[in-house]
Design a protein around this motif. Structure first.
Motif, PDB file in Angstrom:
ATOM      1  N   ARG A 115       0.825  -1.212   0.000  1.00  0.00           N
ATOM      2  CA  ARG A 115       0.000   0.000   0.000  1.00  0.00           C
ATOM      3  C   ARG A 115       0.859   1.262   0.000  1.00  0.00           C
ATOM      4  N   MET A 173       2.129   2.010  -3.426  1.00  0.00           N
ATOM      5  CA  MET A 173       1.104   2.586  -4.293  1.00  0.00           C
ATOM      6  C   MET A 173       0.843   4.044  -3.942  1.00  0.00           C
ATOM      7  N   LEU A 176      -6.053   4.171  -2.278  1.00  0.00           N
ATOM      8  CA  LEU A 176      -6.763   2.932  -2.012  1.00  0.00           C
ATOM      9  C   LEU A 176      -7.986   3.218  -1.165  1.00  0.00           C
ATOM     10  N   LEU A 218       3.339  -0.950  -9.460  1.00  0.00           N
ATOM     11  CA  LEU A 218       2.044  -1.606  -9.281  1.00  0.00           C
ATOM     12  C   LEU A 218       2.186  -3.129  -9.292  1.00  0.00           C
ATOM     13  N   SER A 275       3.634  -4.085  -6.003  1.00  0.00           N
ATOM     14  CA  SER A 275       2.616  -3.923  -4.965  1.00  0.00           C
ATOM     15  C   SER A 275       1.592  -5.047  -5.026  1.00  0.00           C
ATOM     16  N   LEU A 276       1.178  -5.404  -6.253  1.00  0.00           N
ATOM     17  CA  LEU A 276       0.201  -6.479  -6.403  1.00  0.00           C
ATOM     18  C   LEU A 276       0.750  -7.791  -5.866  1.00  0.00           C
ATOM     19  N   CYS A 331      -5.670  -2.701  -7.405  1.00  0.00           N
ATOM     20  CA  CYS A 331      -4.352  -2.701  -8.040  1.00  0.00           C
ATOM     21  C   CYS A 331      -4.410  -3.440  -9.377  1.00  0.00           C
TER      22      CYS A 331
END
Length: 273
Positions: free
Chosen positions: A106, A109, A116, A144, A147-148, A171
């Motif tokens: 998070r 991002m 979010l 991204l 992060s995913l 995401c």
């Protein structure tokens, strides 16, 4: 800062030869490492909350480099991890792992300007989403993807936290991975369909208004949208049907989202009372 009360575990600290233990960390060092991880995690969250973002990134990187955080341990070590995590942090070892991975993802991002939560989901309609996706350059796409991966790891450690499913869905939509997004978002909001809506009553107890939380509405809406974007009209209709079992109002709103985009099956074409 939470206070950690030391515990005396001679059954753990005695009779273990660290040099002869084939896995890391040894049982002898589990208590010390868990205490250190919990303190590091609290410090990292404080850095984030107080705006020291670079320090927070470094803190998460240090935590993720630890073997106790990165993976589930040998059963003997894992048992001790859980005991000490609950004693010092009030959570299981897997819960701690999931929080570290999820919050690291998070923060990445957020650092790239991606928000979010349901408020940002409210802006991800079909037109705006296309604009968002087209504005993502290679650097942001790399962030991204990382992060995913972290969010999916968090979900693997703690599949009961719907906020992880929601974050994975958001995401994945930004990456154009609508199959992943639809599955995650449906997992996030599916259980919410079984919850009673918030009600406003008159003086005599009659129900005047039923309201669903923004989380329920925007999560369900995004799940329908992701299903349509991946070309799975059947899944979108299924979500509407599930919502109908919980709230006629919610079902009507979702059906309206489908109107004009796909041909509504006869089973959904009757106006909802």
């Amino acid at each position: 800062m939470p206070l950690f009360t030391p515990i005396n575990r001679p059954d753990v600290l005695d009779n273990h030869d660290e040099a002869n233990t084939p896995f890391a960390p040894s049982l002898v060092r589990v208590e010390e490492e868990i205490r250190g991880l919990l303190l590091e995690y609290q410090t990292t969250l404080r850095d984030w909350a107080e705006g020291r973002i670079e320090e927070a990134h470094k803190g998460f990187d240090r935590l993720l480099s630890k073997d106790l955080v990165a993976r589930t341990q040998d059963p003997r070590v894992e048992g001790e991890c859980n005991a000490y995590c609950r004693e010092f942090g009030g959570m299981s070892a897997n819960r701690l792992r999931s929080l570290v991975f999820a919050n690291s993802g998070r923060l990445q991002m957020l650092s790239e300007g991606f928000q979010l939560g349901w408020r940002s989901m409210a802006q991800m309609d079909t037109c705006n989403l296309g604009t968002l996706i087209s504005s993502i350059d290679s650097q942001k796409e790399s962030v991204l993807n990382e992060s995913l991966a972290k969010l999916e790891t968090a979900r693997a450690f703690d599949n009961d936290d719907a906020s992880y499913q929601l974050a994975v869905g958001q995401c994945a939509m930004l990456l154009g991975r609508f199959d992943v997004a639809a599955s995650a978002l449906l997992s996030a909001v599916g259980p919410a369909f079984s919850l009673a809506p918030l009600e406003t009553h008159s003086a005599d107890g009659a129900v005047l208004l039923q309201r669903w939380s923004p989380y329920q509405w925007w999560g369900a809406r995004a799940a329908v949208q992701a299903a349509l974007l991946r070309g799975d009209v059947g899944l979108a209709v299924k979500i509407v049907e599930q919502a109908a079992g919980a709230s006629q109002e919610l079902s009507l709103k979702l059906k309206q989202l489908l109107d004009g985009l796909v041909e509504i099956p006869n089973c959904l074409s009757t106006p909802v009372a």
